[in-house]
Each structure stands twice: as C-alpha cells, then as structure tokens.
Design a protein around this motif. Structure first.
Motif, PDB file in Angstrom:
ATOM      1  N   ILE A 152      90.631  36.835  35.934  1.00 33.96           N
ATOM      2  CA  ILE A 152      91.569  37.952  35.967  1.00 33.96           C
ATOM      3  C   ILE A 152      92.988  37.424  36.164  1.00 33.96           C
ATOM      4  N   TYR A 153      93.856  37.808  35.245  1.00 31.98           N
ATOM      5  CA  TYR A 153      95.273  37.458  35.331  1.00 31.98           C
ATOM      6  C   TYR A 153      96.050  38.740  35.623  1.00 31.98           C
ATOM      7  N   LEU A 192      94.002  48.105  17.126  1.00 28.84           N
ATOM      8  CA  LEU A 192      93.317  48.491  18.357  1.00 28.84           C
ATOM      9  C   LEU A 192      94.266  49.122  19.371  1.00 28.84           C
ATOM     10  N   GLY A 193      95.563  48.899  19.217  1.00 31.18           N
ATOM     11  CA  GLY A 193      96.511  49.492  20.150  1.00 31.18           C
ATOM     12  C   GLY A 193      97.700  48.599  20.408  1.00 31.18           C
ATOM     13  N   ALA A 194      98.628  49.099  21.215  1.00 32.00           N
ATOM     14  CA  ALA A 194      99.887  48.398  21.454  1.00 32.00           C
ATOM     15  C   ALA A 194      99.702  47.060  22.157  1.00 32.00           C
ATOM     16  N   ALA A 195      98.586  46.880  22.871  1.00 30.73           N
ATOM     17  CA  ALA A 195      98.350  45.631  23.604  1.00 30.73           C
ATOM     18  C   ALA A 195      97.713  44.553  22.740  1.00 30.73           C
ATOM     19  N   PHE A 196      97.512  44.829  21.464  1.00 32.37           N
ATOM     20  CA  PHE A 196      96.860  43.895  20.549  1.00 32.37           C
ATOM     21  C   PHE A 196      97.819  43.510  19.422  1.00 32.37           C
ATOM     22  N   PRO A 197      97.504  42.436  18.659  1.00 31.91           N
ATOM     23  CA  PRO A 197      96.364  41.523  18.796  1.00 31.91           C
ATOM     24  C   PRO A 197      96.611  40.447  19.857  1.00 31.91           C
ATOM     25  N   THR A 198      95.516  39.984  20.447  1.00 34.07           N
ATOM     26  CA  THR A 198      95.578  38.886  21.401  1.00 34.07           C
ATOM     27  C   THR A 198      94.965  37.642  20.773  1.00 34.07           C
ATOM     28  N   SER A 199      95.137  36.514  21.433  1.00 32.92           N
ATOM     29  CA  SER A 199      94.616  35.255  20.905  1.00 32.92           C
ATOM     30  C   SER A 199      94.552  34.229  22.026  1.00 32.92           C
ATOM     31  N   HIS A 200      93.547  33.366  21.976  1.00 31.70           N
ATOM     32  CA  HIS A 200      93.503  32.261  22.937  1.00 31.70           C
ATOM     33  C   HIS A 200      94.591  31.230  22.647  1.00 31.70           C
ATOM     34  N   ASP A 201      95.237  31.336  21.477  1.00 31.21           N
ATOM     35  CA  ASP A 201      96.413  30.502  21.225  1.00 31.21           C
ATOM     36  C   ASP A 201      97.569  30.906  22.139  1.00 31.21           C
ATOM     37  N   CYS A 202      97.473  32.116  22.690  1.00 34.58           N
ATOM     38  CA  CYS A 202      98.540  32.679  23.524  1.00 34.58           C
ATOM     39  C   CYS A 202      97.976  33.044  24.898  1.00 34.58           C
ATOM     40  N   PRO A 203      97.675  32.062  25.730  1.00 36.92           N
ATOM     41  CA  PRO A 203      97.090  32.367  27.042  1.00 36.92           C
ATOM     42  C   PRO A 203      98.112  32.999  27.976  1.00 36.92           C
ATOM     43  N   PRO A 204      97.641  33.745  28.965  1.00 37.13           N
ATOM     44  CA  PRO A 204      98.557  34.247  29.993  1.00 37.13           C
ATOM     45  C   PRO A 204      98.991  33.116  30.913  1.00 37.13           C
ATOM     46  N   ALA A 205     100.014  33.372  31.696  1.00 33.25           N
ATOM     47  CA  ALA A 205     100.525  32.358  32.618  1.00 33.25           C
ATOM     48  C   ALA A 205      99.470  31.995  33.651  1.00 33.25           C
ATOM     49  N   ALA A 206      99.261  30.702  33.846  1.00 36.03           N
ATOM     50  CA  ALA A 206      98.241  30.238  34.791  1.00 36.03           C
ATOM     51  C   ALA A 206      98.522  30.732  36.204  1.00 36.03           C
ATOM     52  N   THR A 207      99.794  30.915  36.539  1.00 28.30           N
ATOM     53  CA  THR A 207     100.148  31.351  37.891  1.00 28.30           C
ATOM     54  C   THR A 207      99.706  32.783  38.184  1.00 28.30           C
ATOM     55  N   ALA A 208      99.355  33.545  37.131  1.00 32.37           N
ATOM     56  CA  ALA A 208      98.923  34.931  37.322  1.00 32.37           C
ATOM     57  C   ALA A 208      97.427  35.042  37.595  1.00 32.37           C
ATOM     58  N   ASN A 209      96.692  33.920  37.514  1.00 39.17           N
ATOM     59  CA  ASN A 209      95.242  33.935  37.715  1.00 39.17           C
ATOM     60  C   ASN A 209      94.924  34.200  39.187  1.00 39.17           C
ATOM     61  N   ILE A 210      94.201  35.293  39.449  1.00 40.09           N
ATOM     62  CA  ILE A 210      93.860  35.626  40.837  1.00 40.09           C
ATOM     63  C   ILE A 210      92.403  35.317  41.161  1.00 40.09           C
ATOM     64  N   GLY A 211      91.658  34.764  40.186  1.00 43.37           N
ATOM     65  CA  GLY A 211      90.268  34.412  40.437  1.00 43.37           C
ATOM     66  C   GLY A 211      89.341  34.946  39.367  1.00 43.37           C
ATOM     67  N   ALA A 212      88.061  34.607  39.492  1.00 42.63           N
ATOM     68  CA  ALA A 212      87.059  34.973  38.490  1.00 42.63           C
ATOM     69  C   ALA A 212      85.978  35.849  39.104  1.00 42.63           C
ATOM     70  N   LEU A 213      85.562  36.867  38.354  1.00 41.53           N
ATOM     71  CA  LEU A 213      84.455  37.726  38.764  1.00 41.53           C
ATOM     72  C   LEU A 213      83.187  37.292  38.042  1.00 41.53           C
ATOM     73  N   PRO A 214      82.072  37.075  38.755  1.00 39.60           N
ATOM     74  CA  PRO A 214      80.804  36.771  38.083  1.00 39.60           C
ATOM     75  C   PRO A 214      80.193  38.049  37.508  1.00 39.60           C
ATOM     76  N   ILE A 215      79.927  38.048  36.218  1.00 38.12           N
ATOM     77  CA  ILE A 215      79.396  39.225  35.536  1.00 38.12           C
ATOM     78  C   ILE A 215      78.010  38.892  34.980  1.00 38.12           C
ATOM     79  N   PRO A 216      76.951  39.556  35.461  1.00 40.70           N
ATOM     80  CA  PRO A 216      75.591  39.289  34.966  1.00 40.70           C
ATOM     81  C   PRO A 216      75.356  40.004  33.639  1.00 40.70           C
ATOM     82  N   PHE A 217      75.842  39.409  32.566  1.00 39.84           N
ATOM     83  CA  PHE A 217      75.861  40.051  31.253  1.00 39.84           C
ATOM     84  C   PHE A 217      74.532  39.825  30.546  1.00 39.84           C
ATOM     85  N   ASN A 218      73.771  40.891  30.373  1.00 42.06           N
ATOM     86  CA  ASN A 218      72.479  40.818  29.685  1.00 42.06           C
ATOM     87  C   ASN A 218      72.513  41.826  28.544  1.00 42.06           C
TER      88      ASN A 218
END
Length: 345
Positions: A152-153, A192-218
């Motif tokens: 989460i950023y 899809l909307g005003a917040a798109f398109p996104t890309s991993h070529d354009c990552p968010p600022a690393a300083t905005a990372n507040i941690g990771a949530l574990p998601i049990p995706f099945n």
C-alpha cells in the motif's frame, strides 16, 4: 452482476459487479467498487494431466517459463509469472514489510477516495506463495490459489484522486512519481477512469509505502461465499481478528485472525471482531456470494475463451491510522475478474 450481499431474510442489500474490488465493513469510507485494472495476464503451468478424466493440476511459472510467451515483453517476465521470491527491478527499495519480491499480479491498482482524497492509495500486488491449482479441460473450470501481498502506497496527500502515477500522453510517459517524464507502456485502458492507465514502468514513490497486507487469494470459476457470525463484541463478523472490545484497535502486527474469542489469548486484545460489522457499507450483512463462470467449452483447442474468476476473502488491518478508518479494515473483500482462459504450448 456477479454476486450479492444479503441479510438474514435473504434480501439483497448490495449487488456486486464484475471488474470491481469490494472491501471493508459497514463503515467503509471509500466509494465502492474500486475499478480493477484490465489487460492483466498471469501464466500458470499445466502438470499431472489425466487424459481419461480430462483434469489437470496447475503450478506456478517462473520468469524463465514465460519468456517468449505471447504478450510477454522481454525484460518484464516478472509481471506475468506466478512464483514467490522473484526479484522486481521496478521496486528495488524494500518497504516497511521487507523486500518487494514475488511475481507482480496485475498493474498498479489505484484506489481513489472521492470522499477524502488525502486517503487515496496505490496498491501493488505480488505473489507471496507460488500459485497452485487444478482445472478441467472439457469445461474450462479452474481453481487457483495464489496468496498475495498488497503493498500500500499512501499517495493521496500529494497526488489526491490520481494515486498511482499514470502512463499517458503522446508519446506515453510517466506523469508523476520517481520516473516522471520517462517512456512507459500502459498496463491497462484509459477508459477505466481518470486514474488510469497505470503501469509498472511508473511506480509510486517508495517513500509512500506504508507496508503490505497479506491477502489469501483463492480464485475459482465456481461460486464462493462467506457467512458472518454474531460474536460477543460484535454481530455480523465475516473476518475476525483479535482486538479490543470497545475500540477498533487490533493485536499486531502481524494481525491475529480468529473465529472465536477463545482464540484471542492476549488479555489486551481479548475479542474476535472486525473494525465495523457487515460488509461493503452494509451493516446487517449475513452472506457475501460471488459467482464465477468457466469457459463452458473444451479449452484444449488452445483458443482464448471467456471466463470469470472470483474470490471472497479477508483483509487484515494495515495498522495505519489513515488507511484503516477509510477502508474499514479489518474486514471482508470480494472480487470478480472477467477475462479469458487459454491453453498455450
């Protein structure tokens, strides 16, 4: 409509739509659903094929497995594989939860909050346990277990309702973030909307990372559901975590999942509860159901066939005092991913 939230009488409180991410309890402050990026692709590998029954097992792919596959650009194999532990050159800086490793799952996911733009977030999903599953050739049914970490950023304070840097313009360049002005390839549709398109070529600022949530995706092409419980501290609990009785304060990190108070042995956090009861803005919610759809035809022809994968899951608290009240975490989550299933050589 792919699913429903219903009350004790069986009346529908909320209809769930494909391509949307739902999360939180009755107190969620983010408009739902959040739009899931399209055009994503993830490869699994077929093993243990039973030609008599027409069934097969699925295992994770590595970057080597997907090299040269259709739609996989050279140098970006980590965005299409399904193994844990894979290095992601796009995210070299460790976050509060550690190294950002594991094949990336879809493009960056913007979660804009029109009710409180400063609490908008950009989510980067990655594989934490290598994928496994099974399927049937004749009908295209499948079930894939692919646990994720959702990094989460918290970019809302600076970027508002465009929480993930967009890849846009002519020619396309990163519109914000550490790679602003650099060439990029969109990972999803601008429609899809005003917040798109996104890309991993354009990552968010690393300083905005507040941690990771574990998601049990099945994920499954079948039906998935959850039923809430009435517990001592709270009714309509879908996803219990050990916390305090009269305050939305939870043990951890890491959070401690539970289904009964007896599982909460820390005297400071003796109650099994969510942040708020219910699901997705609905207080008296008793059931959440999502219905997937298999291809419905034999997929051995190696052609793409329309299919929908669904998952109903639990989301732990992030322990961030901005994110958890807005997203109403911990609480349930649900998603339906429309797409195509295809067997390729």
């Amino acid at each position: 409509m792919t699913g429903t939230v219903k009350d004790d009488t069986g009346a529908t409180l909320l209809s769930l739509t494909a391509g949307g991410l739902y999360f939180g309890g009755s107190g969620v402050g983010v408009p739902l659903p959040s739009t899931i990026p399209d055009q994503g692709a993830s490869f699994t590998k077929l093993t243990s094929c039973n030609s008599t029954a027409g069934t097969f097992s699925l295992v994770a792919t590595t970057t080597a497995d997907v090299t040269g596959k259709p739609g996989v650009p050279a140098g970006h194999e980590n965005r299409f594989c399904t193994s844990a532990g894979v290095v992601n050159p796009e995210y070299p800086t460790p976050g509060p939860s550690g190294a950002i490793t594991g094949c990336l799952f879809g493009a960056p996911l913007p979660i804009p909050n029109a009710n409180s733009p400063a609490t908008s977030t950009c989510v980067v999903n990655r594989v934490t346990t290598s994928a496994s599953g099974s399927g049937t050739c004749s009908t295209g049914t499948s079930s894939i277990n692919i646990p994720l970490a959702s990094d989460i950023y918290l970019t809302g304070p600076t970027d508002g309702l465009i929480p993930c840097p967009r890849c846009a313009g002519t020619p396309t360049t990163c519109q914000a973030g550490p790679n602003a002005g650099q060439p990029c390839t969109p990972g999803n549709s601008a429609s899809l909307g005003a917040a798109f398109p996104t890309s991993h070529d354009c990552p968010p600022a690393a300083t905005a990372n507040i941690g990771a949530l574990p998601i049990p995706f099945n994920l499954s092409t079948g039906s998935q559901s959850k039923t809430s419980q009435d517990l001592s501290a709270q009714p309509f609990v879908f996803c219990g975590f050990c916390g305090q009785q009269f305050a939305p304060t939870f043990q951890g990190p890491p959070a401690i999942p539970c289904t009964a108070d007896a599982q909460c042995t820390n005297p400071t956090f003796p109650k099994c509860r969510q942040r708020n009861p219910g699901a997705f803005g609905q207080g008296p919610a008793r059931t959440i159901t999502e219905g997937g759809s298999p291809a419905g035809v034999c997929i051995a022809d190696q052609a793409p066939h329309s299919s929908t994968l669904v998952s109903v899951f639990c989301i732990p608290p992030s322990f961030n005092t901005t994110v958890d009240p807005a997203a109403d975490l911990p609480g349930p989550g649900a998603v339906a991913l429309p797409g195509q299933a295809q067997l390729i050589p």
